[in-house]
Write an enzyme that holds these catalytic residues in place. Structure first.
Site, PDB file in Angstrom:
ATOM      1  N   LEU A 127       0.862  -1.181   0.000  1.00  0.00           N
ATOM      2  CA  LEU A 127       0.000   0.000   0.000  1.00  0.00           C
ATOM      3  C   LEU A 127       0.898   1.232   0.000  1.00  0.00           C
ATOM      4  O   LEU A 127       2.008   1.210   0.549  1.00  0.00           O
ATOM      5  CB  LEU A 127      -0.886   0.039   1.250  1.00  0.00           C
ATOM      6  CG  LEU A 127      -1.974  -1.025   1.391  1.00  0.00           C
ATOM      7  CD1 LEU A 127      -2.720  -0.796   2.700  1.00  0.00           C
ATOM      8  CD2 LEU A 127      -2.939  -0.992   0.228  1.00  0.00           C
ATOM      9  N   ASP A 128       0.419   2.327  -0.624  1.00  0.00           N
ATOM     10  CA  ASP A 128       1.143   3.589  -0.542  1.00  0.00           C
ATOM     11  C   ASP A 128       1.351   3.951   0.926  1.00  0.00           C
ATOM     12  O   ASP A 128       0.528   3.629   1.792  1.00  0.00           O
ATOM     13  CB  ASP A 128       0.341   4.726  -1.205  1.00  0.00           C
ATOM     14  CG  ASP A 128       0.290   4.584  -2.717  1.00  0.00           C
ATOM     15  OD1 ASP A 128       1.118   3.847  -3.267  1.00  0.00           O
ATOM     16  OD2 ASP A 128      -0.590   5.230  -3.321  1.00  0.00           O
ATOM     17  N   GLN A 129       2.431   4.658   1.198  1.00  0.00           N
ATOM     18  CA  GLN A 129       2.722   5.069   2.567  1.00  0.00           C
ATOM     19  C   GLN A 129       1.557   5.840   3.179  1.00  0.00           C
ATOM     20  O   GLN A 129       1.228   5.666   4.351  1.00  0.00           O
ATOM     21  CB  GLN A 129       3.990   5.923   2.594  1.00  0.00           C
ATOM     22  CG  GLN A 129       4.391   6.372   3.985  1.00  0.00           C
ATOM     23  CD  GLN A 129       5.683   7.164   3.978  1.00  0.00           C
ATOM     24  OE1 GLN A 129       6.284   7.375   2.922  1.00  0.00           O
ATOM     25  NE2 GLN A 129       6.128   7.618   5.135  1.00  0.00           N
ATOM     26  N   THR A 165      -1.606   5.574   2.492  1.00  0.00           N
ATOM     27  CA  THR A 165      -2.854   4.796   2.553  1.00  0.00           C
ATOM     28  C   THR A 165      -2.842   3.877   3.764  1.00  0.00           C
ATOM     29  O   THR A 165      -1.832   3.232   4.053  1.00  0.00           O
ATOM     30  CB  THR A 165      -3.027   3.961   1.279  1.00  0.00           C
ATOM     31  OG1 THR A 165      -2.972   4.819   0.143  1.00  0.00           O
ATOM     32  CG2 THR A 165      -4.344   3.211   1.278  1.00  0.00           C
TER      33      THR A 165
END
Length: 546
Positions: free
Chosen positions: A392-394, A396
Site C-alpha cells: 500500500l502507498d505510505q 494509505t
C-alpha cells in the site's frame, strides 16, 4: 544588492501571522498561511489582466515565494512556469533565469537553423518525385505479385496434367523425358520472371533509399544540433543558492545525474523564484506552487490547488539552491505516530494486518521509520520467504497481506497478478461525484518528469479499471467505495481526481488534490482463495478511520 522592484507587499493584513521558522520542503508540503494569502492575491491580480487572463485560464502553474527584505519587511515574489503570452516585461512576475525568447539570443538563432533543417526535411518528404517513386514501386510490386500468382496457378495446372499422363501408364521413355523437360523449363521461367521483377523493384528502391538517406542524414544533423544547442543553453541557465554559490543547470545535472537536463528545466516556478530572491538579497521564508485554469490533457491539476515541485526537472536544481537554508524535513520520511499494526487475521500460513496511514509497507532507502515488514519480522521470526505479498502507498491505511512461507507467497502473488483477489477501499472525496455508481476506465502511466505522479495516457498507459459506489454524502464531500479491478500505481487517486474520472480528489491527496492531516484512503477488505485449504476467505479491516 539592489532590492527587487518585483517584491509585492501583502494587500491583506498579515501582521498577526507568525512566519515559519524553517523553509518549505518543496516536494511534500502543506502551504503556509502566508503562501495561501499570497497565492490568492496573485490569482486576483493576474487573472484581472486582460493580456494574461485567457492563457492563464487555459492552464498554468504559478508560484509564490514569501520573503523577508531587511529594508521593507515581509513580502512575496510571483512566478509562472514556462512562458506567458505577451511576455512579462518585468511588470509583475520574476523574470526567466535565462530569456530564451531574446530575439538575437542563442536560442532564437539556433532555433532558426533547426527550423531550416525541418523545412528541408518536409520539402523532401513531400516531394512529388519522392511520392511518385514510392507509388511506382508499390504499383509495380502489386503487379508483379499478380503475375507471379497467375504463373503459379498455370504451373499447378500443367503439373496436374503431367501427373494424370503418368498415371495412365501409356507414356514411353521419350514422352516421359519430354514431361520432365517441360517441368524444368517452367520452373526456370518462373525463376527468371522473379529475377526480372526483383531487378526492376531494386532500381526503384535504390532511388527511394537515396531520398530516404538524405532525409535521415538531415534528421541526424537536426538531433545533433538540438543536443548541442540544449547543452549550450543550459550553460547559460546559471542559478544561485542560499550560500551565494553559482552553478549552471547543465553542471548541476551532470554532477547529480550525469546527464543533460530535460527540455524546460529551469523554467519552473521554484527555481525562478529562488534565483531572483538570492540575486536581490531577499531571504526566503516559505514557498508554494498552485494551478490556475483548466487541467492539462492526461494530468491532474485543479484550479486553485497547491502542488509540490516536479522532481524530474526541479529536484537536482532545488537540492543545490536550498543549500544554506534551514529546510523542513520531508514529512514522508518522518515516522508515523503509531509504530505497530493490528493483526486482523492469522493462521498457520497467512497473516493480515491493518497498516496505519504514514507507515511504509517495506523499508525506505533511509530505513529510519518502522515499516510493516519490520514489525512482521519481529512477529514471525521463523517465517521464510519475502513475507509481504503486496504493498500500500505510505499515505494509505488498511489491510496488508503477509505470507509465512515462500510457497504461500508465490500462490498469493499469482492470485494478485491474475486479478483473483477482491479488494475494496473506502475514500473520502472533497466533492460529490456526478453519479452514485459506475466504472472508471482510464489507462495510466508514470509521468516521466514528475515521478511518482501518474498520468492518463491512451498511447502509453496500461489499462486501469475501477468500480465505484457512493456510500454516504457529507455536505460537499462523499464517502465512496472503490473496487479496483486492476492494480496500477496510484490508480484510485488518479481515477478519483482526474476530470475524466470522478473529478473529485481524495481528501488529503497532496499529489492530485489538496493537503490535509492525512490521505483519506483506506484498504477495507480482501477476498481470496486460501492457497492451502482452498476456502474462499474475506477479511475486513477493524479500523474505520473516517
Amino acid at each position: 544588492m539592489v532590492a527587487s522592484s518585483l517584491l509585492h507587499h501583502f494587500q491583506h493584513d498579515v501582521s498577526g501571522i507568525e512566519p515559519p521558522t524553517r523553509f518549505t520542503y518543496p516536494f511534500h508540503y502543506i502551504p503556509h498561511e502566508l503562501c495561501v494569502i499570497a497565492a490568492q492575491e496573485v490569482m486576483d491580480c493576474a487573472l484581472g489582466q486582460p493580456q494574461w487572463h485567457d492563457q492563464l485560464m487555459a492552464g498554468k502553474m504559478l508560484g509564490v515565494l514569501v520573503v523577508k527584505d531587511d529594508e521593507k519587511g515581509l513580502g512575496y515574489l510571483a512566478a509562472y512556469s514556462g512562458n506567458l503570452a505577451h511576455g512579462n516585461d518585468g511588470q509583475y512576475f520574476v523574470p526567466h533565469v535565462y530569456d530564451l525568447l531574446e530575439p538575437n539570443g542563442l536560442f532564437r538563432t539556433g532555433e532558426a537553423r533547426i527550423s531550416e533543417i525541418n523545412r528541408r526535411i518536409k520539402t523532401l518528404e513531400s516531394s512529388p518525385d519522392f511520392e511518385d517513386l514510392k507509388s511506382q514501386h508499390d504499383e509495380r510490386a502489386r503487379f508483379f505479385e499478380f503475375e507471379e500468382h497467375e504463373m503459379r496457378l498455370a504451373m499447378e495446372k500443367e503439373r496436374a496434367k503431367r501427373h494424370e499422363l503418368r498415371l495412365s501408364g501409356e507414356l514411353n521413355a521419350e514422352q516421359e523425358r519430354e514431361l520432365t523437360r517441360q517441368s524444368q523449363y517452367q520452373k526456370a521461367e518462373f525463376k527468371r520472371m522473379r529475377q526480372r521483377h526483383a531487378q526492376e523493384l531494386n532500381k526503384l528502391k535504390k532511388h527511394i533509399v537515396n531520398y530516404q538517406k538524405t532525409v535521415d542524414n538531415l534528421k541526424h544533423q537536426r538531433k545533433v544540433m538540438s543536443e548541442q544547442l540544449q547543452g549550450q543553453l543550459f550553460d547559460l541557465f546559471v542559478l544561485r543558492n542560499a550560500q551565494g554559490e553559482s552553478c549552471s543547470v547543465k553542471d548541476i545535472f551532470y554532477k547529480s545525474l550525469h546527464r543533460l537536463p530535460p527540455g524546460g528545466t529551469g523554467d519552473c516556478c521554484a527555481p525562478k523564484l529562488l534565483n531572483h530572491a538570492f540575486n536581490h538579497g531577499l531571504h526566503p521564508l516559505c514557498m508554494a506552487e498552485f494551478w490556475v485554469g483548466q487541467s492539462p490533457l492526461g494530468e491532474v491539476r485543479h484550479h486553485g490547488h497547491f502542488y509540490p515541485a516536479c522532481r524530474g526537472k526541479c529536484l537536482p536544481l532545488l537540492q543545490f539552491m536550498l543549500q544554506g537554508l534551514d529546510v523542513e524535513r520531508n514529512t514522508l520520511e518522518l515516522p508515523p505516530q503509531v509504530d505497530d499494526v493490528n493483526v486482523v487475521y492469522e493462521d498457520e500460513w497467512i497473516l493480515i494486518a491493518d497498516k496505519p496511514a504514514g507507515m511504509l509497507t517495506v523499508p525506505g532507502k533511509a530505513h529510519e521509520a518502522t515499516s510493516v515488514l519490520d514489525i512482521v519480522k519481529r512477529l514471525l521470526p521463523s517465517a521464510t520467504g519475502p513475507l509481504i505479498v503486496h504493498r500500500l502507498d505510505q499515505s494509505t491505511s488498511g489491510l496488508v497481506m503477509v505470507a509465512k512461507t515462500k510457497e504461500v507467497h508465490k500462490s498469493l502473488q499469482s492470485q494478485f497478478a491474475d486479478r483473483r483477489i477482491g479488494k475494496i477501499y473506502i475514500a473520502l472525496l472533497n466533492a460529490v461525484p456526478a453519479c452514485d455508481h459506475g466504472v472508471i476506465d482510464l489507462p495510466l502511466c508514470p509521468n516521466p518528469y514528475d515521478r511518482p505522479r501518474q498520468m492518463v495516457s491512451i498511447e502509453h498507459g496500461k489499462r486501469a479499471v475501477t468500480e465505484f459506489k457512493v456510500l454516504e454524502k457529507r455536505g460537499n464531500r462523499a464517502l465512496v467505495e472503490f473496487k479496483p479491478l486492476t492494480g496500477r500505481t496510484h490508480q484510485l487517486r488518479v481515477h478519483a481526481s482526474h476530470p475524466q474520472g470522478l473529478n473529485c480528489p481524495i481528501v488529503g491527496d497532496m499529489l492530485y488534490g489538496t493537503a490535509s492531516d492525512r490521505l483519506y484512503l483506506h484498504a477495507l477488505s480482501l477476498s481470496f482463495t486460501h492457497p492451502i485449504t482452498g476456502k474462499h476467505i474475506t477479511v475486513t479491516s477493524t479500523l474505520h478511520p473516517f
